[in-house]
Design a protein around this motif. Structure first.
Motif, PDB file in Angstrom:
ATOM      1  N   LEU A   1      32.289   8.526 137.523  1.00  0.00           N
ATOM      2  CA  LEU A   1      32.894   9.617 138.109  1.00  0.00           C
ATOM      3  C   LEU A   1      31.881   9.942 139.150  1.00  0.00           C
ATOM      4  CD1 LEU A   1      34.347  11.982 135.264  1.00  0.00           C
ATOM      5  CD2 LEU A   1      35.479  10.759 137.200  1.00  0.00           C
ATOM      6  N   ASP A   2      30.610   9.906 139.085  1.00  0.00           N
ATOM      7  CA  ASP A   2      29.708  10.300 140.146  1.00  0.00           C
ATOM      8  C   ASP A   2      29.778   9.044 141.221  1.00  0.00           C
ATOM      9  OD1 ASP A   2      28.755  12.332 138.603  1.00  0.00           O
ATOM     10  OD2 ASP A   2      26.820  11.214 137.964  1.00  0.00           O
ATOM     11  N   ASN A   3      29.962   7.821 141.091  1.00  0.00           N
ATOM     12  CA  ASN A   3      30.137   6.866 141.942  1.00  0.00           C
ATOM     13  C   ASN A   3      31.546   6.939 142.771  1.00  0.00           C
ATOM     14  OD1 ASN A   3      28.358   4.168 142.015  1.00  0.00           O
ATOM     15  ND2 ASN A   3      28.310   5.435 140.023  1.00  0.00           N
ATOM     16  N   LEU A   4      32.582   7.315 142.122  1.00  0.00           N
ATOM     17  CA  LEU A   4      33.532   7.604 142.798  1.00  0.00           C
ATOM     18  C   LEU A   4      33.630   8.876 143.748  1.00  0.00           C
ATOM     19  CD1 LEU A   4      36.442   7.149 139.835  1.00  0.00           C
ATOM     20  CD2 LEU A   4      36.160   5.550 141.899  1.00  0.00           C
ATOM     21  N   ALA A   5      32.941   9.938 143.289  1.00  0.00           N
ATOM     22  CA  ALA A   5      32.709  11.077 144.237  1.00  0.00           C
ATOM     23  C   ALA A   5      31.757  10.793 145.243  1.00  0.00           C
ATOM     24  CB  ALA A   5      31.929  12.129 143.344  1.00  0.00           C
ATOM     25  N   ALA A   6      30.904   9.765 145.131  1.00  0.00           N
ATOM     26  CA  ALA A   6      30.099   9.262 146.126  1.00  0.00           C
ATOM     27  C   ALA A   6      30.916   8.464 147.343  1.00  0.00           C
ATOM     28  CB  ALA A   6      28.918   8.654 145.842  1.00  0.00           C
ATOM     29  N   ARG A   7      31.410   7.723 146.774  1.00  0.00           N
ATOM     30  CA  ARG A   7      32.387   6.950 147.523  1.00  0.00           C
ATOM     31  C   ARG A   7      33.321   7.949 148.714  1.00  0.00           C
ATOM     32  NH1 ARG A   7      35.992   2.192 145.028  1.00  0.00           N
ATOM     33  NH2 ARG A   7      34.088   1.138 144.875  1.00  0.00           N
ATOM     34  N   SER A   8      34.112   8.896 147.741  1.00  0.00           N
ATOM     35  CA  SER A   8      34.999   9.609 148.444  1.00  0.00           C
ATOM     36  C   SER A   8      34.150  10.427 149.445  1.00  0.00           C
ATOM     37  CB  SER A   8      35.554  10.624 147.408  1.00  0.00           C
ATOM     38  OG  SER A   8      36.312  11.787 148.121  1.00  0.00           O
ATOM     39  N   ARG A   9      32.995  10.910 149.368  1.00  0.00           N
ATOM     40  CA  ARG A   9      32.130  11.730 150.227  1.00  0.00           C
ATOM     41  C   ARG A   9      31.980  10.793 151.549  1.00  0.00           C
ATOM     42  NH1 ARG A   9      29.823  13.525 145.537  1.00  0.00           N
ATOM     43  NH2 ARG A   9      28.066  12.339 145.774  1.00  0.00           N
ATOM     44  N   GLN A  10      31.526   9.404 151.222  1.00  0.00           N
ATOM     45  CA  GLN A  10      31.214   8.506 152.306  1.00  0.00           C
ATOM     46  C   GLN A  10      32.665   8.280 153.055  1.00  0.00           C
ATOM     47  OE1 GLN A  10      30.187   4.535 150.896  1.00  0.00           O
ATOM     48  NE2 GLN A  10      28.849   4.191 152.908  1.00  0.00           N
TER      49      GLN A  10
END
Length: 189
Positions: free
Chosen positions: A87-96
Motif C-alpha cells: 500500500l505504501d508503494n502504491l500510494a507513492a506511485r500515485s503521488r508521483q
C-alpha cells in the motif's frame, strides 16, 4: 521453486520473536514466494516486487520485538507487513503520477534500477543460506568453504580430498546456478 510449506508452529513464532536467525530463514524460505507473488500482482513490476519482498523481511526482522506470539503467527504478521509495504508503494506511485500530471511533463517508463537497495547483513545471510541449502553435496560444502571460510580452490580440494579440477567445476556450475536463482529476484519485466 517449491511452494512454501503451510506448516508453522508456535515454537517457530517464539524463536522468531526471540531473534533466532534460523526462524527468520524458515520464514523467508516458506513465505517469500507468496510475498513476491502478491507484490508482483499488485505492482505489475518484477523489480518492484523483489524490492517489496526484501523490504518486508528486513522490516520483519528489524521490528520483531513488536511481534507478540500471543496475538497471532509470524506468517500472518508478515503478510500484514506485506500489505502495508504494498500500500505504501502504491500510494507513492500515485503521488508521483499526480506530480507528473500536474507538471504536464511526459515521462518515459522507468528503466532497470541502477543500484540495489542496502540490505541488512542478516537478510543477506538468510537469502544466501537458503539458496545454498538447495544445492546438493559436495557443491554446498564447497561454496560454504569458499564464501564463509574464504578458502582457495586448492585449499578446498585438500580439505575435502577432491581433485582440484572437480572443485573448480563444482564452483563454476554452482555460481552459475546461484546467479540464475538470485537473478530471478532482480529480473525486470
Amino acid at each position: 521453486m517449491t511452494p512454501p510449506s503451510t506448516e508453522w508452529t508456535s515454537q517457530l513464532d517464539a524463536e522468531f520473536s526471540a531473534g533466532d536467525e534460523a526462524a527468520l530463514a524458515v520464514a523467508y524460505r516458506r513465505l517469500s514466494p507468496l510475498v513476491f507473488t502478491v507484490a508482483l500482482r499488485s505492482m505489475d513490476d518484477r523489480a518492484v516486487a523483489a524490492d517489496i519482498t526484501q523490504d518486508v523481511f528486513v522490516r520483519a526482522w528489524r521490528f520483531r520485538d513488536s511481534f507478540d506470539p500471543r496475538f497471532g503467527t509470524v506468517p500472518a504478521w508478515i503478510l500484514g507487513i506485506s500489505r502495508n509495504v504494498i500500500l505504501d508503494n502504491l500510494a507513492a506511485r500515485s503521488r508521483q503520477n499526480q506530480v507528473v500530471a500536474r507538471s504536464g511533463a511526459v515521462v518515459e517508463p522507468e528503466g532497470p534500477r541502477g543500484h540495489a537497495r542496502e540490505v541488512d547483513a542478516v537478510t543477506d545471510r538468510v537469502v544466501l543460506d537458503s539458496e545454498l541449502d538447495l544445492l546438493g553435496e559436495p557443491q554446498r560444502s564447497i561454496l560454504r568453504l569458499a564464501f564463509y571460510e574464504d578458502l582457495t580452490h586448492q585449499q578446498i580440494a585438500q580439505r575435502l580430498e577432491l581433485p582440484l579440477g572437480t572443485v573448480k567445476s563444482h564452483i563454476r556450475r554452482s555460481l552459475a546456478h546461484l546467479r540464475s536463482r538470485l537473478g530471478e529476484w532482480n529480473a525486470t519485466p
